[in-house]
Design a protein around this motif. Sequence first.
Motif, PDB file in Angstrom:
ATOM      1  N   ASP A 208     -20.978 -26.063 -91.722  1.00 11.43           N
ATOM      2  CA  ASP A 208     -20.306 -26.670 -92.878  1.00 11.43           C
ATOM      3  C   ASP A 208     -20.329 -25.729 -94.087  1.00 11.43           C
ATOM      4  O   ASP A 208     -19.314 -25.542 -94.765  1.00 11.43           O
ATOM      5  CB  ASP A 208     -20.950 -28.006 -93.239  1.00 11.43           C
ATOM      6  N   ALA A 209     -21.483 -25.119 -94.349  1.00  9.62           N
ATOM      7  CA  ALA A 209     -21.554 -24.214 -95.504  1.00  9.62           C
ATOM      8  C   ALA A 209     -20.617 -23.030 -95.291  1.00  9.62           C
ATOM      9  O   ALA A 209     -19.930 -22.592 -96.221  1.00  9.62           O
ATOM     10  CB  ALA A 209     -22.988 -23.738 -95.720  1.00  9.62           C
ATOM     11  N   GLY A 243     -24.588 -30.812 -92.791  1.00 10.55           N
ATOM     12  CA  GLY A 243     -24.817 -31.187 -94.184  1.00 10.55           C
ATOM     13  C   GLY A 243     -25.616 -30.193 -95.001  1.00 10.55           C
ATOM     14  O   GLY A 243     -25.921 -30.449 -96.162  1.00 10.55           O
ATOM     15  N   ILE A 244     -25.915 -29.039 -94.429  1.00 10.35           N
ATOM     16  CA  ILE A 244     -26.781 -28.109 -95.158  1.00 10.35           C
ATOM     17  C   ILE A 244     -26.527 -26.675 -94.699  1.00 10.35           C
ATOM     18  O   ILE A 244     -26.081 -26.444 -93.564  1.00 10.35           O
ATOM     19  CB  ILE A 244     -28.267 -28.507 -94.944  1.00 10.35           C
ATOM     20  N   GLY A 245     -26.762 -25.726 -95.582  1.00 10.76           N
ATOM     21  CA  GLY A 245     -26.728 -24.309 -95.232  1.00 10.76           C
ATOM     22  C   GLY A 245     -28.028 -23.699 -95.729  1.00 10.76           C
ATOM     23  O   GLY A 245     -28.266 -23.643 -96.931  1.00 10.76           O
TER      24      GLY A 245
HETATM   25 MG    MG Z   1     -24.811 -26.458 -92.061  1.00 13.60          MG
END
Ligand code: MG
Length: 758
Positions: A208-209, A243-245
């Motif tokens: 996602d990031a 939801g996270i990088g």
């Molecule tokens: Mg991610």
Amino acid sequence: MAAVPNLPPIAARHRGLNRAEICDQNFVEFVRDWQGTPRAKPAPGAPVLPGSACSAQAFLELFESQLVSRHLDLMARVLRVRNKVFYTIGSSGHEGNALVAKLTRHTDPAFLHYRSGAFMAERFRKLPDMDPVMDSALSFAASKDDPASGGRHKVWGSKPLWVLPQTSTIASHLPKALGTALAIEQGRRIQHELPIPSDSIAICSFGDASSNHATAQTAFNAAAWTAYQKLPAPVLFVCEDNGIGISVKTPGGWIARNFAERRDLDYFYADGLDLASGYADVERAVEHCRTTRRPTFLHLRTTRIMGHAGTDFEIEWRSIEELVAVEATDPLLRSAAIALESGLFTKDALLEAYEAMRTRCFEAADDADRRPKLETLEEVIAPLAPYSPAAVVAEAVRVADPARRLAVFGGEDKLPEKLPARHLAIQINQALHDLFIKYPDTLLFGEDVAQKGGVYTVTKGLHKAFKGARVFNTLLDETTILGLAQGYANMGMLPVPEIQYLAYFHNACDQIRGEAASLQFFSNDQYRNPMLVRIAGLGYQKGFGGHFHNDNSITALRDIPGLVVGCPSRGDDAARMLRTLAALARVDGRVTVFLEPIALYMTKDLHEAGDGQWLFPYPPQDEAMPLGEGRVYAPEADDLVIFSYGNGVPMSLRAARAIEAAHGWKVRVVDLCWLVPLNNAFVAAQAAGAKRILVVDEGREAAGVGEGVITAIVEAGFGATPLRRVVGADTYTPLAGAALAVLPGDADIVAAAAELVG
Ligand SMILES: [Mg+2]
Ligand SMILES: Cc1ncc(C[n+]2csc(CCOP(=O)(O)OP(=O)(O)O)c2C)c(N)n1
């Protein structure tokens, strides 16, 4: 959406530091404490749970792939500490990507995110007698026997499974995935036989990031730009949204917000935390991509457990409550629930399967640990820059079909070798025509290259002669241009992308540095993406100034491992060099660059206006300039030897006259022609016996070609020879006449020679 399993309140052990151990225990406890009522075991073809598109058989396979992936992660965490494994970025929480592998084919080229353990395990099923556990263990252990990279990196890659290994630069693989999708379609248009079925799609996964990265965004844009024109672009972008990088949260809902309504990038959502419900949605996305041939964006819900990598102690920067809540969304707990509820497993059988997979992974790791590692420099670099000189020369001088030449050039008397001597631009143009005749799968593309024939008309006529399927304008983005080149190469074509100006190469350099030039290395030479990149550049343009059209920085090209860079100074050599570069690409799969000095494109004269001394006859087709061999003017002269390339060659030849007149010296001028790799032996041979040496380098002083030449001379033992370097300043090139203040000129060469007197 996956039900969040009820875990007990945060018990003391949940506060532990080693989240891998905790996730491991979570699974065991979850199964042990499961209170549901099993259904009657479904038949293999029946839905695993009522209403699911996933059959019992499919679930069993997917679940096993998830377990392979999870236990490889757990194994890596344990054995990293014992120095038996060298990589701990895991796939835990992303195991739902097995769905994408299940619902695509092993011949759909895949460019994968580093969290693709389950995808790989699932894809391994597509061919008989393959073992995802052992192959991965060998890669984790950096063993020479690693079938993906030969021990060069922990990559997800497989030649038989069409998984092209990726580097860890996030998003850099998206342009070439799009390029591969376009190449699949291009094959039909140019009657090129593809190595895979013609209805294949290209798969590309990322986090996602990473979706925010310029390189990702440019791929989405180029895909949509293509689809908007109703051109097929069968690429499946899979955004694995956890939801996270590393430690930065993606704003909630951002991926859907950013992509759900993007025109010409068809959006699908699937729950990758739940095999039973995610299956149908992944299937829809894949089928949409395959049948409509439109770029498709699959937003796959995932989570990330056990941290970004083994070195990421999340507990130090995240609250324990949040951590435990994330761990509760572990897709393996959901799969365990499905396994139990469907009646496919009893608790004991499930725990047994879980432990059996652990054992299998550890045994494979032990085995891998005993296998040989890369030990010598020779072993490490063996696939970096393959070079078969004899075969390359043979290929370079292989002549094209005479009948096709007559047809393309328009008759015997119009063949370029029958025409009067011409300047650089024309000869490059003629040589490109010849390459297009010789190689029917050559594609030339870039900005303004088609009908207009490029800013300097170097590609004029190619579009007319070879039509739009082989000569075409791209959108204005160098990253895409070089991504396309990799895609066409992946499908067996010979791409000849053009970068309009050297300054704009720097803008997209990573596509060559990080991607194209690294593929042979990281795939242990199983994959090759041969190409011939034309870059117009260097200074001295009259009447068209400024830095960006006169960029003289070669440094960015000089240290790209495995790259070949040629720079001609005159038309006939340009034709000879192009033949060699195409042959290097063809025979050895090399990524090659032709750096074209713009200021010489139209140069006809050498000493005086109208002398026509920089016009040369087009060389017969059976002549080529071997890699590393330059052109030597006045080879017998030894009072002064001048090394140069590009614009520096005619400058040096003019200066040589003045120097001969001033000092009575005989002057040799050496046109290096090949800048990367620099042929140190050739330089040394020319320096041997020289009484004085000048290195004329139009590039910048710092890290320029001249540094390499001087080093070669000194290392060959000729450092005592009086020598000077005439070189560009470490500055940007200004507009108009001021440019000459920062670039070396004829007078500077003459002045430097004067310093060598005595
Ligand atoms: Mg991610
Ligand atoms: C171009 C580039 N910049 C920075 C990094 C360092 N880096 C590696 S992974 C990562 C976060 C990626 O997050 P995401 O895309 O969400 O994937 P995830 O790890 O969450 O699966 C960063 C910043 C990198 N590999 N490449």
